[in-house]
Design a protein around this motif. Structure first.
Motif, PDB file in Angstrom:
ATOM      1  N   LYS A   1      -4.005  11.464  -4.548  1.00 40.74           N
ATOM      2  CA  LYS A   1      -3.375  12.069  -3.788  1.00 40.74           C
ATOM      3  C   LYS A   1      -2.652  11.503  -2.502  1.00 40.74           C
ATOM      4  N   PRO A   2      -1.472  12.600  -1.756  1.00 46.70           N
ATOM      5  CA  PRO A   2      -0.519  12.537  -1.067  1.00 46.70           C
ATOM      6  C   PRO A   2      -1.906  11.903   0.233  1.00 46.70           C
ATOM      7  N   GLY A   3      -1.265  10.584   0.916  1.00 51.24           N
ATOM      8  CA  GLY A   3      -1.546   9.891   2.046  1.00 51.24           C
ATOM      9  C   GLY A   3      -2.384   9.004   1.529  1.00 51.24           C
ATOM     10  N   LEU A   4      -3.040   8.609   0.316  1.00 49.72           N
ATOM     11  CA  LEU A   4      -3.707   7.695   0.022  1.00 49.72           C
ATOM     12  C   LEU A   4      -3.167   6.874  -0.533  1.00 49.72           C
ATOM     13  N   SER A   5      -4.059   5.310   0.043  1.00 48.46           N
ATOM     14  CA  SER A   5      -3.072   4.245  -0.996  1.00 48.46           C
ATOM     15  C   SER A   5      -3.825   3.461  -2.383  1.00 48.46           C
ATOM     16  N   VAL A   6      -2.795   3.161  -2.900  1.00 45.65           N
ATOM     17  CA  VAL A   6      -3.223   2.543  -4.171  1.00 45.65           C
ATOM     18  C   VAL A   6      -3.267   0.673  -4.585  1.00 45.65           C
ATOM     19  N   SER A   7      -4.016  -0.075  -4.784  1.00 45.59           N
ATOM     20  CA  SER A   7      -3.917  -0.809  -4.782  1.00 45.59           C
ATOM     21  C   SER A   7      -2.629  -1.506  -5.794  1.00 45.59           C
TER      22      SER A   7
ATOM     23  N   VAL B   1       1.004  -1.406   0.233  1.00 50.77           N
ATOM     24  CA  VAL B   1      -0.413  -0.646  -0.133  1.00 50.77           C
ATOM     25  C   VAL B   1       0.627   1.389  -0.200  1.00 50.77           C
ATOM     26  N   LEU B   2       2.195   0.953   0.517  1.00 50.21           N
ATOM     27  CA  LEU B   2       3.050   1.888   0.820  1.00 50.21           C
ATOM     28  C   LEU B   2       4.328   1.999   0.225  1.00 50.21           C
ATOM     29  N   ARG B   3       4.995   3.145  -0.237  1.00 44.48           N
ATOM     30  CA  ARG B   3       6.194   2.979  -0.624  1.00 44.48           C
ATOM     31  C   ARG B   3       7.265   4.624  -0.250  1.00 44.48           C
ATOM     32  N   VAL B   4       8.331   4.585   0.547  1.00 45.53           N
ATOM     33  CA  VAL B   4       8.691   5.767   0.149  1.00 45.53           C
ATOM     34  C   VAL B   4      10.087   5.350  -0.003  1.00 45.53           C
TER      35      VAL B   4
END
Length: 1470
Positions: free
Chosen positions: A1452-1458, A1138-1141
């Motif tokens: 948008k920032p703060g949202l997750s993607v599949s 869901v997230l990667r930084v």
């Protein structure tokens, strides 16, 4: 009062005189008595009359009772300090002893005895009868020297003269016929050896083969090596001898070399060695000759060898090398000889007179003449002793003739049995002597009484139980012919001579059915199924029916005859050696093969008893024995059990109590392959539940090796021979030719290795080579004969006639069997010979150049001949015509020809690895080239080729690589390079094509590679470096450089290789709270999600760099990983990233206990606190906190900085709490939060002070000061969630803890150096891994195939060990979860999961573990890919917020993607 049975003459005459003087009539007295001149002194005996036998029996019983009450019991009570029970009873004179009074007395007595027995048992330290089985057996044999009391004549002087002579480097052979006293002579000699050699300190070692429980050459050699090492007090030799005991794969040749070395180095002039060996000639399979061949010739100067050989066993003497002269002592003979034979009757007559005198009897002059004639005809000491029994019954008025004395030993034994049957009853005597004869090691008196009391042939309606006194009376009459010897700690009765067995067998056991019936009764008794009385036939039938109705192994174990007598402590117990030694023998002899196999050979309790008794080698021999194989249904299961025991022999012989856990860990991977072992595995679980504690295996780690199912040893005629050539067939037959020209055949599991012996023209054939094809084997002989054997048919050999002797001399290069014909090509010849098996005719096909390979169509009509110049010639075998030829472009020699199923295409492989594909569908037109591929050069010749038709794979083995081809497209599929510094010697595909096995030069093992992953997954160990590798239908055979081979089961290899494991050592393990799933990382790009229920990884989380940190949220929903500076957040259920930084510069990541926040700890930059759900940054923390942890309340980030302990707020990022050092020594070295007390932190200072810090109130409490020199190791420091226990350190061989609730130090001793330790979060258990102390005393580390590691779990409440498990490899990670599971990661990338059973059933039992998914492990888990990293211009940083890594998606920032995931289809994706 009764009349005395005997009155001396003087007393009798005085009685008559006094009676007559008193006027009393003596007529009745004179009628009652008769003069007996045979009595010493002469006496008058009471005349026999009707009813006299019953009266004498009553009188005898009264005498025995008087002796028991007056002498025996008082003496026993005084010397042994026994407990005496006394009671006072009142008898009503009118009613006597009523039933109620008798019952009350009996009950009170039983209660007293029972209570006292319980006290005695609890106070008795039961010693474990185990360990040194060789020492125990030697002690039993030593007692043999004290049991013989026969008169020994001047033969002792001859033996003494030989022993005292110096320079005698040859053995002394004591030879003679039956019953001449050879064994007795050696027993007396062994007693007197020290007195014969007063000027030195001799070491005397005796070995009586008839007393050995395992009369095999290997066991005898092991005993001799062991005794020599122990008796000479040589540390190195005793260790090496013990090593031979531990190494069950050792062969006879190695033991022979060891014995020769000991004989040459140990004995000296000051301490010579005297070996006394008896009964070598009676060992089976000419084993005695093998023992003598192993001895050095000539003997070392300080070694004396004395042995016995029967006169009719001359072939044993021929084994003494060099060939010896006839059996007499002389200068040129190879051995000195003492000939025992029939002696003069006068010594026997003196012996008989002495025996009669000792029993108060003699013979008259007339009777003496008959005795002299009998002794003249048979002047043997045993015969004289038998005559004593007969003549002691004579009286002066007895009618004695020549027929009154039996002629010979056997007739005398039979007459003795006749007399005993008249005295004690025919049924009782016949059964008693039969039981003594059929026993393996003898019987105790109690066992004999029990057997007779339960024998329906002895019991009648009137006699329901045989009294003890009746059996004792019978044994009293047999006392001169029964010896009492000690066998495994029990005093048993045994015949003094084997001729008693021969007579009893002929007299009472004339039929095999009668013998089996008694063996079956003895089997029922030792199994505990034969109580006294009752319908025994019905009970036996029921027991056998229950045993044979189920194929599942059933244990022969009852309460009355357990295999191990346990005490209150599980760690000690006494093995029931009587049952262990006797029960298998009687089950085998009674033909109850199913019960033997299922109830003993595949029973855990029997294995435990054998291992604890030190009989591991005998257990392995029983499992590997092929006796009764047609009746046994689990040959492969037994072979696997034997292989596991051999592979763990060193560990088990030092730690026998670990057997259940060792067997569970080694059998669990193969239960699906061997369903017959399911019952054995369940028996392990029942044993653990019975004990109420232990460690169970939920997920077995991948195996490093596979236990061999058979070690094939070929007993060559000469020493130092090796295998010349070996071949195997598809049906599993393996044949080997040795350098000495012998051929040995093994037909697979269930068969022994046998030597092939063929006679031609009255000479035994010498074999020079062999080849195999299909189910045919072709032998070449030294006399230029070729013999063809069809292994599927009868063992008949068909001679193949060669065209000329020249062709046969060149040798057969190979052959192909097709239908009824065999096509052979010869070394360096340009023709092919076709031999028709049906009519034995030969046809030849001429080629252009030397033939190098050959292939035939399935019908046998077409033959394809590969040649030296790269040409293939195609022939019609029916007409003999050449149909066409084709050649490859590089003209390299053809190595192999492969035909497709439809035979429309032909593939040729040349010697350099080039492949050419030809269309040969048309037999009229020339073959057409379809494709061609050339690789390699002159130095890269193909060593061997293997083709798997089922999986369409072709393997080509070259010295530097192994290349796999896909035969569907005929493209190279993959290649495997040899390890650095190594070269391949041979490679073979596994049966399923998923693996390949390879030999490497100078490598002691057979290595196994996985085709799909490219990993080397297994190493098959051999006793010697293998030189050849064979594959049959069910086995893989590695032929070594010596005279042996090792076989492994193919399905076992497949099952072991299928176990999943990561590519590198497991570094971290994270476990969900439910325990259903856990996660592992190995420092590579992947994190695996495992389910212990299936034993397979369910998903792989793939990263774009190496994974450095792994954190799991408390609810198990999110997984946070740190990889190459990037942070990934995954949903565990769906596998979504869901997230990667990127560019976080973090060195660690943490998740708050509430699951809402994540913390990235940076050593050189800012540490960030962010929302786990969407990645929004909450705050930044400026100072770097080492060993940082989030407080249980999720309010502070606590960590060390410059010796202080700081607490930074997760909302503001500021440091609001500080634990400062008071003095310089109060530097904080370790700390731990308490989840059950969120505000408190346990702090360890450098000075050893233990504090409790209340973070919210900023209060400090000092609880404990560690003693001087006792320090905490920060890397091991752990605290339970309630703060009751703190793990301080694991120093060397101890685990040190601090009991904070009672403020005390605790230390648990481990078996060896502790390498891993982990404290259970609940504070109930501590788990640690140490090197096994069982191996610590072994100075020769080469004895251990690998370092042994042991996983142990200790209960902290009382310090009791819950259980331990042997780990076959090095661990790299250890975690204990609160659901009583232990997770162990290993250096090879595999994972093991173990359950803790403590009191009650563990949360997850074996049933769930056994119901694993049937999905093949080779298919691989689901692969989940991380989000792609964006370009540099779009890199995201913390100061910009956390956003989706896809810059073009519009999120948008703060949202997750599949994120996308798929199944792995190729090696590139995995």
């Amino acid at each position: 009062a009764s009349l005395p049975p005997q009155v001396e003459v003087s007393e009798y005459q005085l009685l008559l005189q006094e009676s007559q003087r008193a006027g009393v009539s003596t007529l009745e007295l004179e009628r009652q008595y008769q003069r007996d001149e045979n009595a010493v002194p002469p006496s008058y005996r009471l005349r026999a009359r009707k009813g006299g036998s019953e009266r004498r029996q009553v009188e005898r019983q009264e005498e025995l009772l008087s002796e028991l009450c007056d002498n025996f019991l008082p003496g026993l009570i005084t010397t042994s300090q026994l407990i005496v029970y006394t009671t006072t009873t009142k008898c009503d004179c009118r009613h006597g002893y009523t039933k109620a009074r008798r019952r009350g007395y009996a009950e009170s007595l039983c209660q007293q005895v029972y209570s006292d027995l319980v006290v005695l048992t609890d106070g008795w330290s039961i010693s474990e009868v185990s360990g040194d089985v060789l020492a125990r057996e030697q002690a039993d044999k030593h007692s043999r020297c004290n049991i013989a009391s026969f008169e020994i004549s001047f033969y002792l002087l001859q033996v003494r003269d030989f022993v005292q002579q110096s320079g005698q480097q040859r053995p002394l052979v004591v030879t003679g016929g039956p019953c001449t006293g050879k064994t007795v002579l050696l027993a007396h000699c062994a007693q007197q050896m020290r007195s014969w050699l007063p000027d030195c300190d001799p070491v005397v070692i005796t070995y009586f083969c008839d007393l050995s429980i395992n009369p095999t050459p290997t066991h005898l050699l092991s005993c001799l090596c062991y005794q020599i090492g122990v008796r000479y007090h040589s540390e190195s030799s005793s260790e090496q001898s013990t090593a031979h005991m531990d190494n069950l794969n050792i062969c006879s040749s190695e033991l022979q070399e060891r014995l020769s070395s000991l004989l040459a180095s140990m004995p000296s002039a000051e301490q010579p060695l005297v070996l006394v060996l008896d009964g070598l000639a009676h060992m089976e399979n000419n084993a005695g000759a093998q023992i003598l061949e192993s001895l050095p010739c000539p003997l070392p100067p300080s070694v004396k060898l004395v042995l016995t050989v029967s006169s009719n066993r001359k072939q044993v003497l021929q084994a003494i090398n060099p060939p010896r002269s006839p059996p007499h002592a002389g200068e040129g003979s190879g051995y000195a000889c003492v000939q025992l034979g029939p002696v003069d009757r006068r010594p026997c007559g003196k012996m008989l007179a002495s025996l009669l005198s000792s029993s108060g009897r003699r013979v008259t002059s007339g009777q003496q003449a008959l005795v002299n004639r009998a002794l003249t005809s048979c002047p043997l000491t045993l015969y004289a002793r038998l005559l004593h029994l007969h003549t002691s019954l004579w009286h002066s008025d007895s009618d004695v003739t020549e027929s009154s004395l039996p002629a010979g030993v056997h007739s005398s034994i039979s007459a003795l049995l006749d007399h005993l049957e008249q005295k004690h009853g025919s049924c009782v005597v016949a059964r008693a002597v039969s039981y003594l004869t059929l026993s393996r090691t003898g019987l105790t008196e109690v066992e004999l009484v029990d057997l007779l009391s339960a024998d329906p042939g002895v019991l009648t309606e009137r006699v329901r139980c045989i009294p003890q006194v009746a059996v004792e009376t019978l044994l009293l009459d047999l006392r001169r012919f029964l010896i009492r010897r000690t066998v495994a700690g029990s005093r048993v009765l045994f015949w003094v001579s084997r001729h008693f067995k021969l007579v009893v067998a002929k007299r009472c056991l004339a039929t095999r059915e009668a013998e089996r019936e008694l063996h079956s009764a003895m089997a029922d008794y030792f199994s505990g199924r034969l109580p006294c009385g009752g319908n025994q036939d019905e009970k036996r039938d029921v027991a056998r029916t229950e045993s044979h109705t189920s194929r599942e192994p059933q244990s022969v174990e009852t309460n009355s005859q357990p295999f191990v007598f346990s005490s209150s402590s599980e760690e000690v117990g006494r093995v029931n050696l009587r049952k262990v030694l006797e029960l298998p023998h009687h089950l085998r002899e009674s033909g109850r093969w199913g019960e033997l196999e299922r109830g003993l050979l595949m029973s855990l309790v029997f294995h435990q008893a054998m291992v604890r008794a030190g009989l591991l080698g005998e257990l392995v021999a029983m499992l590997e024995s092929e006796e009764g194989s047609p009746h046994l249904v689990f040959p492969r299961e037994r072979a696997l059990l034997a292989g596991v025991l051999k592979s763990c022999a060193c560990f088990l012989q030092n730690s026998p109590l670990h057997l259940p856990s060792v067997m569970e860990a080694n059998l669990l991977p193969y239960l699906e392959v061997f369903p017959g072992l399911q019952g054995y595995a369940r028996e392990i679980g029942r044993e653990r539940r019975r004990r109420g504690r232990g460690l169970g295996v939920l997920l077995c780690p991948a195996q490093l090796t596979v236990p061999s199912v058979r070690r094939l040893t070929f007993n060559a005629k000469t020493k130092n021979v090796s295998v010349r050539e070996a071949a195997g067939t598809e049906s599993g037959v393996v044949v080997q030719i040795l350098d000495d020209g012998t051929a040995w055949i093994w037909k697979g599991s269930g068969w022994d290795v046998v030597r092939l012996s063929l006679i031609c023209e009255q000479k035994e054939l010498t074999f020079t080579g062999l080849k195999s094809s299909g189910h045919f084997i072709l032998f070449s002989t030294q006399c230029d004969k070729l013999l063809l054997w069809d292994v599927t048919g009868p063992e008949t050999f068909l001679q193949v006639t060669a065209e000329s002797s020249r062709n046969a001399a060149n040798g057969v290069e190979g052959f192909v069997a097709s239908q009824k014909s065999v096509f052979m090509w010869w070394k360096g010849e340009s023709f092919v010979s076709a031999f028709d098996v049906s009519n034995e005719t030969m046809t030849h096909f001429q080629c252009h150049s030397a033939v190098t390979c050959l292939a035939c169509s399935s019908s046998g009509v077409y033959m394809y001949c590969g040649q030296e110049e790269g040409t293939v010639a195609i022939f019609d075998t029916n007409t003999g015509s050449l149909l066409g030829t084709c050649s490859n472009s590089n003209l390299n020699a053809i190595k192999s020809i492969i035909l497709c199923d439809d035979e429309w295409e032909m593939t040729c492989v040349d010697r350099t690895g080039g492949v050419s594909l030809w269309d040969v569908a048309s037999k009229i037109n020339p073959p057409r080239l379809v494709a061609e591929s050339f690789v390699g050069g002159e130095s890269n010749d193909v060593l061997n080729i293997d083709y798997s038709h089922g999986c369409g794979t072709l393997l080509m083995c070259q010295s530097h690589q192994v290349v796999l081809w896909d035969t569907c497209d005929w493209e190279p599929w993959d290649q495997f390079l040899a390890p650095p510094g190594k070269t391949f010697a041979r490679a073979l595909l596994s049966r399923g094509g998923r693996l390949f096995l390879a030999l490497l030069d100078a490598c002691p093992s057979v290595l196994v590679w996985s085709v799909s992953t490219g990993q080397c997954v297994l190493s098959l160990e051999t006793s010697r470096p293998p030189r050849a590798l064979l594959a049959t239908a069910s086995c893989v055979v590695g032929v070594d450089d010596g005279d042996g081979a090792t076989a492994w089961d193919s399905e076992t290899i497949e099952a072991a290789a299928a176990a999943p494991k990561m590519g590198l050592a497991v570094k971290e393990v994270a476990v969900e709270r439910t325990g259903e799933f856990f996660y592992t990382s190995d420092g590579s790009r992947a994190v695996w999600r495992w389910g212990w229920g299936t034993g397979l990884p369910h998903a792989k989380f793939l990263h774009h760099g190496a994974v450095e940190k792994l954190r799991l949220s408390p609810d198990g929903v999110h997984l946070v990983t740190l990889s190459a500076g990037d942070i990934y957040v995954w949903r565990t259920g769906s596998g979504q990233n869901v997230l990667r930084v990127s560019g976080s510069a973090a060195t660690d990541v943490l998740i708050a206990p509430n699951g809402n926040f994540g913390v990235s700890v940076s050593e050189r930059g800012l540490s960030r606190v962010w929302k786990l759900a969407h990645g929004g940054v909450v705050c930044s923390i400026h100072p770097y906190l080492s060993d940082a942890k989030v407080s249980p309340a999720s309010t502070f980030l606590i960590g060390r900085r410059r010796g202080d302990l700081l607490a930074a707020s997760l909302w503001s990022g500021s440091v609001s709490k500080r634990f400062s050092r008071v003095v310089g020594s109060e530097r904080v070295v370790a700390f731990h939060t308490l989840s059950e007390h969120p505000d408190f932190v346990v702090v360890m200072a450098a000075s050893g002070a233990v504090y409790t810090w209340n973070v919210s109130e900023e209060t400090l409490y000092e609880h404990f000061q560690l003693p001087r020199g006792f320090r905490c190791q920060p890397r091991d420091f752990q605290v339970s969630s309630d703060g009751s226990y703190a793990l301080l350190s694991a120093d060397d061989e101890a685990v040190n803890l601090l009991d904070l609730s009672r403020v005390r130090l605790c230390s648990f001793e481990a078996e060896g150096p502790v390498v891993k330790v982990h404290l259970d979060g609940s504070g109930r258990y501590v788990a640690y891994v140490c090197r096994a102390a069982a191996a610590a005393h072994v100075k020769d580390r080469a004895r251990l195939p690998r370092e042994e590691a042991v996983l142990a779990v200790v209960r902290l409440a009382d310090g009791e060990r819950i259980g331990s498990v042997r780990l076959a490899k090095s661990p790299s990670a250890l975690v204990v979860c609160e659901r009583r599971r232990v997770f162990v990661g290993f250096e090879d990338g595999s994972v093991g999961v173990y359950s803790i059973l403590d009191g009650e059933e563990s949360p997850e039992g074996r049933e769930k573990a056994s119901g694993r998914s049937k999905r093949c492990a080779f298919d691989g888990p689901l692969s989940c890919l991380g989000q792609a990293r964006v370009s540099n211009s779009n890199d995201l940083h913390f100061n910009q917020g956390w956003v989706c890594a896809h810059s073009q998606c519009g999120c948008k920032p703060g949202l997750s993607v599949s994120f996308q995931f798929h199944y792995c289809e190729s090696k590139t994706n995995t």
